[in-house]
Design a protein around this motif. Structure first.
Motif, PDB file in Angstrom:
ATOM      1  N   PRO A  47       0.711  -0.988   0.038  1.00 34.06           N
ATOM      2  CA  PRO A  47      -0.336   0.141  -0.131  1.00 34.06           C
ATOM      3  C   PRO A  47       0.722   1.255  -0.112  1.00 34.06           C
ATOM      4  N   GLY A  48       0.159   2.425  -0.043  1.00 34.40           N
ATOM      5  CA  GLY A  48       0.746   3.501  -0.466  1.00 34.40           C
ATOM      6  C   GLY A  48       1.813   4.336  -1.158  1.00 34.40           C
ATOM      7  N   PRO A  49       2.783   4.266  -0.981  1.00 38.48           N
ATOM      8  CA  PRO A  49       4.296   4.855  -1.809  1.00 38.48           C
ATOM      9  C   PRO A  49       4.910   3.393  -1.789  1.00 38.48           C
ATOM     10  N   GLY A  50       4.429   1.781  -1.847  1.00 39.70           N
ATOM     11  CA  GLY A  50       4.503   0.891  -2.321  1.00 39.70           C
ATOM     12  C   GLY A  50       4.290  -0.068  -3.432  1.00 39.70           C
ATOM     13  N   LYS A  51       3.676   1.487  -3.825  1.00 40.81           N
ATOM     14  CA  LYS A  51       2.548   0.990  -5.328  1.00 40.81           C
ATOM     15  C   LYS A  51       3.972   1.437  -6.042  1.00 40.81           C
ATOM     16  N   MET A  52       4.985   2.640  -6.329  1.00 45.27           N
ATOM     17  CA  MET A  52       5.477   2.544  -6.832  1.00 45.27           C
ATOM     18  C   MET A  52       7.189   2.006  -6.690  1.00 45.27           C
ATOM     19  N   MET A  53       7.165   1.586  -5.307  1.00 44.89           N
ATOM     20  CA  MET A  53       8.331   0.475  -5.051  1.00 44.89           C
ATOM     21  C   MET A  53       9.369  -0.088  -6.299  1.00 44.89           C
ATOM     22  N   PHE A  54       8.581  -0.649  -7.410  1.00 45.40           N
ATOM     23  CA  PHE A  54       9.332  -1.309  -8.372  1.00 45.40           C
ATOM     24  C   PHE A  54       9.708  -0.572  -9.069  1.00 45.40           C
ATOM     25  N   ASN A  55       9.261   0.710  -9.870  1.00 45.01           N
ATOM     26  CA  ASN A  55       9.205   1.283 -11.211  1.00 45.01           C
ATOM     27  C   ASN A  55      10.662   2.148 -10.076  1.00 45.01           C
ATOM     28  N   GLY A  56      11.728   0.826 -11.757  1.00 41.26           N
ATOM     29  CA  GLY A  56      13.317   1.732 -11.926  1.00 41.26           C
ATOM     30  C   GLY A  56      13.675   0.662 -10.831  1.00 41.26           C
ATOM     31  N   LEU A  57      13.244  -0.407 -10.205  1.00 36.88           N
ATOM     32  CA  LEU A  57      14.507  -1.002  -9.878  1.00 36.88           C
ATOM     33  C   LEU A  57      14.884  -2.283 -10.662  1.00 36.88           C
ATOM     34  N   PHE A  58      14.108  -2.735 -11.776  1.00 35.86           N
ATOM     35  CA  PHE A  58      14.475  -3.402 -12.499  1.00 35.86           C
ATOM     36  C   PHE A  58      15.473  -3.021 -13.857  1.00 35.86           C
ATOM     37  N   PRO A  59      16.564  -3.496 -13.920  1.00 35.19           N
ATOM     38  CA  PRO A  59      17.276  -2.991 -15.193  1.00 35.19           C
ATOM     39  C   PRO A  59      16.242  -2.672 -16.779  1.00 35.19           C
ATOM     40  N   ASN A 104      -9.475  -3.846 -22.919  1.00 36.14           N
ATOM     41  CA  ASN A 104     -10.021  -2.756 -21.838  1.00 36.14           C
ATOM     42  C   ASN A 104     -10.076  -4.019 -19.912  1.00 36.14           C
ATOM     43  N   LEU A 105     -10.041  -5.274 -20.201  1.00 39.52           N
ATOM     44  CA  LEU A 105      -9.676  -5.241 -18.251  1.00 39.52           C
ATOM     45  C   LEU A 105      -8.540  -6.686 -18.599  1.00 39.52           C
ATOM     46  N   CYS A 106      -7.722  -6.789 -20.067  1.00 41.27           N
ATOM     47  CA  CYS A 106      -6.365  -6.671 -19.751  1.00 41.27           C
ATOM     48  C   CYS A 106      -5.620  -6.637 -20.401  1.00 41.27           C
ATOM     49  N   LYS A 107      -5.029  -6.540 -21.679  1.00 36.90           N
ATOM     50  CA  LYS A 107      -4.631  -5.547 -23.167  1.00 36.90           C
ATOM     51  C   LYS A 107      -3.846  -3.903 -21.997  1.00 36.90           C
ATOM     52  N   ARG A 108      -4.565  -3.199 -22.211  1.00 35.10           N
ATOM     53  CA  ARG A 108      -4.548  -1.995 -21.518  1.00 35.10           C
ATOM     54  C   ARG A 108      -3.927  -2.046 -20.202  1.00 35.10           C
ATOM     55  N   PRO A 109      -4.976  -2.419 -19.312  1.00 41.40           N
ATOM     56  CA  PRO A 109      -4.563  -2.435 -17.396  1.00 41.40           C
ATOM     57  C   PRO A 109      -2.673  -2.731 -17.598  1.00 41.40           C
ATOM     58  N   THR A 110      -2.838  -3.991 -17.803  1.00 36.89           N
ATOM     59  CA  THR A 110      -1.818  -4.772 -17.183  1.00 36.89           C
ATOM     60  C   THR A 110      -0.122  -4.095 -18.188  1.00 36.89           C
ATOM     61  N   GLU A 111      -0.580  -3.530 -19.417  1.00 31.96           N
ATOM     62  CA  GLU A 111       1.143  -2.806 -20.218  1.00 31.96           C
ATOM     63  C   GLU A 111       1.049  -1.704 -19.127  1.00 31.96           C
ATOM     64  N   THR A 112       0.202  -0.813 -19.249  1.00 33.41           N
ATOM     65  CA  THR A 112      -0.036   0.546 -17.973  1.00 33.41           C
ATOM     66  C   THR A 112       0.641  -0.025 -16.648  1.00 33.41           C
ATOM     67  N   PHE A 113       0.232  -0.831 -16.000  1.00 32.29           N
ATOM     68  CA  PHE A 113       0.499  -1.428 -14.993  1.00 32.29           C
ATOM     69  C   PHE A 113       2.046  -1.716 -14.890  1.00 32.29           C
ATOM     70  N   PHE A 114       2.651  -2.648 -15.938  1.00 33.85           N
ATOM     71  CA  PHE A 114       3.761  -3.131 -16.434  1.00 33.85           C
ATOM     72  C   PHE A 114       5.005  -0.930 -16.226  1.00 33.85           C
ATOM     73  N   LYS A 115       4.332  -0.846 -17.265  1.00 35.42           N
ATOM     74  CA  LYS A 115       5.038   0.524 -17.808  1.00 35.42           C
ATOM     75  C   LYS A 115       4.940   1.323 -16.281  1.00 35.42           C
ATOM     76  N   GLU A 116       3.920   1.954 -15.760  1.00 40.24           N
ATOM     77  CA  GLU A 116       3.789   2.596 -14.516  1.00 40.24           C
ATOM     78  C   GLU A 116       4.070   2.317 -13.430  1.00 40.24           C
ATOM     79  N   ASN A 117       4.632   1.049 -12.894  1.00 45.61           N
ATOM     80  CA  ASN A 117       4.722   0.649 -11.685  1.00 45.61           C
ATOM     81  C   ASN A 117       5.812  -0.568 -11.684  1.00 45.61           C
ATOM     82  N   PHE A 118       6.646  -0.731 -12.766  1.00 48.03           N
ATOM     83  CA  PHE A 118       7.413  -1.550 -12.799  1.00 48.03           C
ATOM     84  C   PHE A 118       9.071  -0.814 -13.866  1.00 48.03           C
ATOM     85  N   LEU A 129       8.571  -0.902 -16.689  1.00 48.64           N
ATOM     86  CA  LEU A 129       8.535  -1.961 -18.075  1.00 48.64           C
ATOM     87  C   LEU A 129       7.974  -1.402 -19.053  1.00 48.64           C
ATOM     88  N   GLU A 130       8.452  -1.819 -20.191  1.00 47.74           N
ATOM     89  CA  GLU A 130       7.078  -1.729 -21.684  1.00 47.74           C
ATOM     90  C   GLU A 130       7.228  -3.665 -21.706  1.00 47.74           C
TER      91      GLU A 130
END
Length: 196
Positions: free
Chosen positions: A39-51, A112-126, A128-129
């Protein structure tokens, strides 16, 4: 509680999109994906962690192949150079026949429930493209880690009409029109490009 099954899951997905436009459906699905993160700031803790490298993309492909068979069915990890690094690596997950797409038979739910949110999730939270390439005809799908998704107006997935088996199909009689569950602005752009 009564025992639930995959059909109940599909019914729940259809219920969750009722009365929502494509963006609202995507936001709801993205919220579910993000609920698995701290929760909280943890939602962004992985962004930039993986090269952005072969090891990272192959790792995420392996986790996807290993952990999501219950949702999408059997898959394999494949060698590809279809990535932003133009390197050969095992960064593609090939789902032989997507269970969710096959059972729902819904183009809009796939986007709407798989492709777009999953691509966004990996980009914004990890950070990663990744690109998801559904094949609506044979129900296979590819998760391509390290590959930037094309914009909706250039992505073939957004041009597909409703599937004849979809319980809410409305555009199936006109195969030149994208599924009615996609955002109107995306549909207008794709229709305009198709008419050129």
């Amino acid at each position: 509680p009564a025992e639930t099954n995959y059909d109940d899951f599909i019914k729940l997905c259809f219920a969750s999109i009722k009365g929502k436009n494509g963006s609202e459906q995507t936001d709801a699905s993205l919220k579910v994906l993000r609920s698995f993160l701290p929760p909280g700031p943890g939602k962004m803790m992985f962004n930039g962690l993986f090269p952005q490298n072969k090891f990272t993309y192959e790792l995420f492909a392996w986790v996807t192949r290993s952990g999501f068979e219950w949702l999408v069915g059997p898959s394999s990890q494949e060698l590809t150079n279809e990535n932003d690094l133009n390197e050969e690596m095992y960064s593609k997950v090939k789902i032989k026949k997507c269970r969710w797409l096959q059972e729902s038979a819904c183009t809009g739910m796939c986007i709407n429930l798989c492709k777009r949110p999953t691509e966004t999730f990996f980009k914004e939270n990890f950070g990663l493209e990744m690109t998801i390439n559904p094949n609506y005809e044979d129900k296979s799908c590819e998760f391509c880690f390290g590959a930037t998704p094309p914009p909706p107006e250039e992505d073939p997935a957004y041009k597909f009409p409703c599937h004849p088996r979809c319980t809410s199909a409305s555009t199936v009689t006109d195969e030149s029109k994208p599924c009615h569950k996609l955002d109107k602005q995306v549909e207008d752009v794709v229709t305009a490009i198709s008419n050129i």
